[in-house]
Design an enzyme around this catalytic site. Structure first.
Site, PDB file in Angstrom:
ATOM      1  N   CYS A 177      -1.777  10.162   8.494  1.00 14.26           N
ATOM      2  CA  CYS A 177      -1.758  11.550   8.984  1.00 14.26           C
ATOM      3  C   CYS A 177      -2.643  11.697  10.215  1.00 14.26           C
ATOM      4  O   CYS A 177      -2.284  12.399  11.167  1.00 14.26           O
ATOM      5  CB  CYS A 177      -2.210  12.502   7.880  1.00 14.26           C
ATOM      6  SG  CYS A 177      -1.070  12.544   6.482  1.00 14.26           S
TER       7      CYS A 177
ATOM      8  N   CYS B 137     -11.582   5.291 -15.548  1.00 17.26           N
ATOM      9  CA  CYS B 137     -10.681   4.562 -14.655  1.00 17.26           C
ATOM     10  C   CYS B 137      -9.372   5.314 -14.477  1.00 17.26           C
ATOM     11  O   CYS B 137      -8.846   5.919 -15.413  1.00 17.26           O
ATOM     12  CB  CYS B 137     -10.347   3.189 -15.232  1.00 17.26           C
ATOM     13  SG  CYS B 137     -11.783   2.165 -15.613  1.00 17.26           S
TER      14      CYS B 137
ATOM     15  N   ILE C  48      -2.373   3.514 -14.140  1.00 17.91           N
ATOM     16  CA  ILE C  48      -1.319   2.983 -13.286  1.00 17.91           C
ATOM     17  C   ILE C  48      -0.030   3.683 -13.699  1.00 17.91           C
ATOM     18  O   ILE C  48       0.358   3.653 -14.869  1.00 17.91           O
ATOM     19  CB  ILE C  48      -1.172   1.460 -13.442  1.00 17.91           C
ATOM     20  CG1 ILE C  48      -2.461   0.749 -13.026  1.00 17.91           C
ATOM     21  CG2 ILE C  48       0.006   0.959 -12.609  1.00 17.91           C
ATOM     22  CD1 ILE C  48      -2.897   0.988 -11.591  1.00 17.91           C
TER      23      ILE C  48
ATOM     24  N   HIS D 163      -1.027   7.634 -10.464  1.00 15.56           N
ATOM     25  CA  HIS D 163      -1.681   6.643  -9.603  1.00 15.56           C
ATOM     26  C   HIS D 163      -0.794   5.399  -9.571  1.00 15.56           C
ATOM     27  O   HIS D 163      -0.971   4.489 -10.366  1.00 15.56           O
ATOM     28  CB  HIS D 163      -3.078   6.301 -10.111  1.00 15.56           C
ATOM     29  CG  HIS D 163      -3.821   5.413  -9.160  1.00 15.56           C
ATOM     30  ND1 HIS D 163      -3.633   4.057  -9.118  1.00 15.56           N
ATOM     31  CD2 HIS D 163      -4.708   5.682  -8.175  1.00 15.56           C
ATOM     32  CE1 HIS D 163      -4.394   3.538  -8.164  1.00 15.56           C
ATOM     33  NE2 HIS D 163      -5.044   4.500  -7.582  1.00 15.56           N
TER      34      HIS D 163
END
Lengths: 383, 140
Positions: free
Chosen positions: A88, A205, A208, A329
């Site tokens: 960006c 954490c 995924i 994520h």
């Protein structure tokens, strides 16, 4: 010549999928491009600048073929998960400088359905510094844990303070129908979760998932005639931190360099910011980033993040979509930071809308915090 | 690759290249060396051909005392990579050498839970192949 306030995000789309074993990454790129262009009221034939990452060393050419793009400006920035925030910034410079008129940024990944073990999959040894680290078994989470342990030692930061960050992200995710994890958690839940690499527990954490997204940027002038209220690029900067000559202060993260420079370029201060999107790969990433950006002094990130300050209704709502800790994520989260900031500044954020959100700060972290990492800060303004 | 005792070594082996050969050769002799620039005097780790401070190629090796302190560490409980997953839990650490540079290593020969920041440590050499010995640290 200043490039600031001359370009805008005019299209944003977050792919709703979190698990897509029936899709390819390129398909997610394409569907996301379609979504962002429709949001902007532009067509793929309008695109003359193309930005992507996470596709292999020369994969941007394959992806251009997949979308039949003929861009006159290409950028396959590869600095980890922050790459899309960097896109960006680069797109703003390219558009303001006349190198392209309509920039398309795309991301797509099926990391979850391909069962990539990213955070605990070991490291790789390809470049000179790796050979002095990889033999000893750093994982990605381990690299961030080195920073967390040192922060606790220097400043008395606690696991409870880190856990509050995860709890806040989950509270935000509970309001996001697309978020992968929506059930509320407590500080006790985070601390009772399995230790992955001390002092970071499983719930410190990020997950995924699969997923992707896309952004469209153009000039502020052209943006006035498009469908949605423009989100102006007010300022931005990048940084990389590494081991130096073997003397690095691990708590001096990239945001300490890119943050103040981005704010200076935008002509605003952290106190002016209405909401913040921070790459939350781990709870410690949020804590150190908020310090680096200048929202609190170094060492005070733990106390700053506690007591509801970074939650919806607090003084500085952070990651209103639930972040990588609870929403999604797919391995490289940078694009979602800009997408959610755009939704907030347009007033499209629904149940997580921050009232009177006019100024947003976005910061992406890429790589391994305790070894080599990038930082990209963007200051975005609504109209 | 097999270890001197004939068992298979599955962890990552460093690539020994022209910039780092002297470092690895010293380790194989059970000596830990860091580089010092002969022009500006800056010490550096890891080893490389040019001094990043002044870009001079005039370099000398300095034998390190092998003494240091733990700058930071993490006890690793999960790593799915071959070799490492069989060694869990293990301590990944960054050690400040007395010579003024920091390096990544493992702290061994003690309970992982006993490691603390600031703890004095000393080097030991783990021979993993005939060419490669790794500098690890134990409580001093």
């Amino acid at each position: 010549m200043s490039i600031w306030r001359k370009t805008a995000v005019v299209g944003a789309y977050e792919h709703p999928t979190r698990f897509a074993p029936h899709m390819t990454p390129f398909q997610i790129h394409a569907e996301s491009a379609r979504g962002a262009l429709a949001d902007a009221g532009l067509t793929i034939r309008d695109v003359d600048g193309f930005f992507t990452s996470g596709v292999g060393p020369i994969g941007i050419m394959s992806l251009a073929q997949h979308l039949d793009l003929r861009p006159c400006y290409l950028d396959a920035q590869s600095i980890g998960g922050s790459s899309f925030v960097s896109h960006c910034l680069h797109a703003a410079a390219a558009i303001a400088g006349g190198l392209c008129a309509v920039a398309l940024v795309t991301y797509g990944s099926t990391a979850a359905s391909e069962r990539f073990a990213i955070g605990t999959g070991g490291s790789f040894a390809t470049e000179p510094p790796d050979h002095f680290e990889a033999p000893f078994g750093p994982t990605i989470v381990g690299s961030y844990a080195l920073v967390a342990q040192r922060h606790m030692h220097e400043y008395g930061t606690t696991s409870e303070q880190l856990a509050e960050i995860a709890v806040t992200m989950r509270r935000h995710a509970s309001l996001n129908p697309h978020a992968k994890y929506r059930d509320p958690i407590t500080v006790e839940d985070v601390i009772a979760s399995r230790m992955i690499s001390s002092p970071l527990h499983l719930l410190d954490c990020c997950m995924i998932s699969d997923g992707g997204g896309a952004l469209v940027l153009t000039s502020a002038e052209r943006a006035r005639d498009l469908r949605k209220p423009p989100v102006l690029i007010l300022g931005g900067a990048e940084a990389v931190r590494h081991g130096e000559i073997g003397t690095r202060d691990l708590l001096d993260v990239a945001a300490f360099q890119s943050g103040p420079l981005a704010f200076r370029r935008a002509g605003v201060t952290p106190g002016d910011v209405d909401m913040c999107m921070v790459y939350d790969s781990y709870t410690i990433t949020v804590l150190t980033t908020l310090e680096g950006l200048g929202f609190c002094p170094r060492g005070e990130g733990g106390a700053f993040s506690a007591g509801g300050r970074i939650g919806l209704g607090g003084a500085l709502p952070v990651n209103t979509d639930g972040g990588g800790l609870s929403s999604n994520h797919p391995g490289m989260r940078g694009i979602f930071l800009v997408i959610e900031a755009t939704r907030q500044l347009r007033g499209e954020a629904g149940p997580v809308q921050v009232r009177d959100a006019h100024l947003a700060c976005v910061h992406g972290t890429g790589g391994m915090l305790g070894q080599r990492h990038s930082g990209v800060t963007l200051i975005l303004g609504g109209t | 690759m097999s270890k001197p005792d004939g068992t298979s070594y599955q962890k990552y082996l460093p690539r020994i290249d022209e910039e780092s050969r002297g470092y690895w050769e010293a380790l194989a002799r059970h000596e830990l060396h860091v580089q010092r620039c002969r022009d500006c005097g800056a010490k550096r780790f890891y080893p490389r051909a040019l001094c990043p401070v002044c870009l001079s190629a005039a370099t000398e090796w300095v034998r390190a005392s092998g003494r240091g302190t733990v700058y930071t560490f993490t006890v690793t409980y999960q790593n799915q990579a071959p070799g490492y997953r069989d060694a869990l839990p293990y301590v990944l650490a960054v050690v400040d050498l007395a010579e003024g540079v920091r390096l990544m290593t493992n702290v061994v020969d003690c309970a992982p839970e006993a490691v603390r920041i600031g703890m004095p440590v000393e080097v030991l050499f783990e021979d993993v192949t005939p060419e490669v010995s790794l500098p690890k640290f134990r409580p001093a």
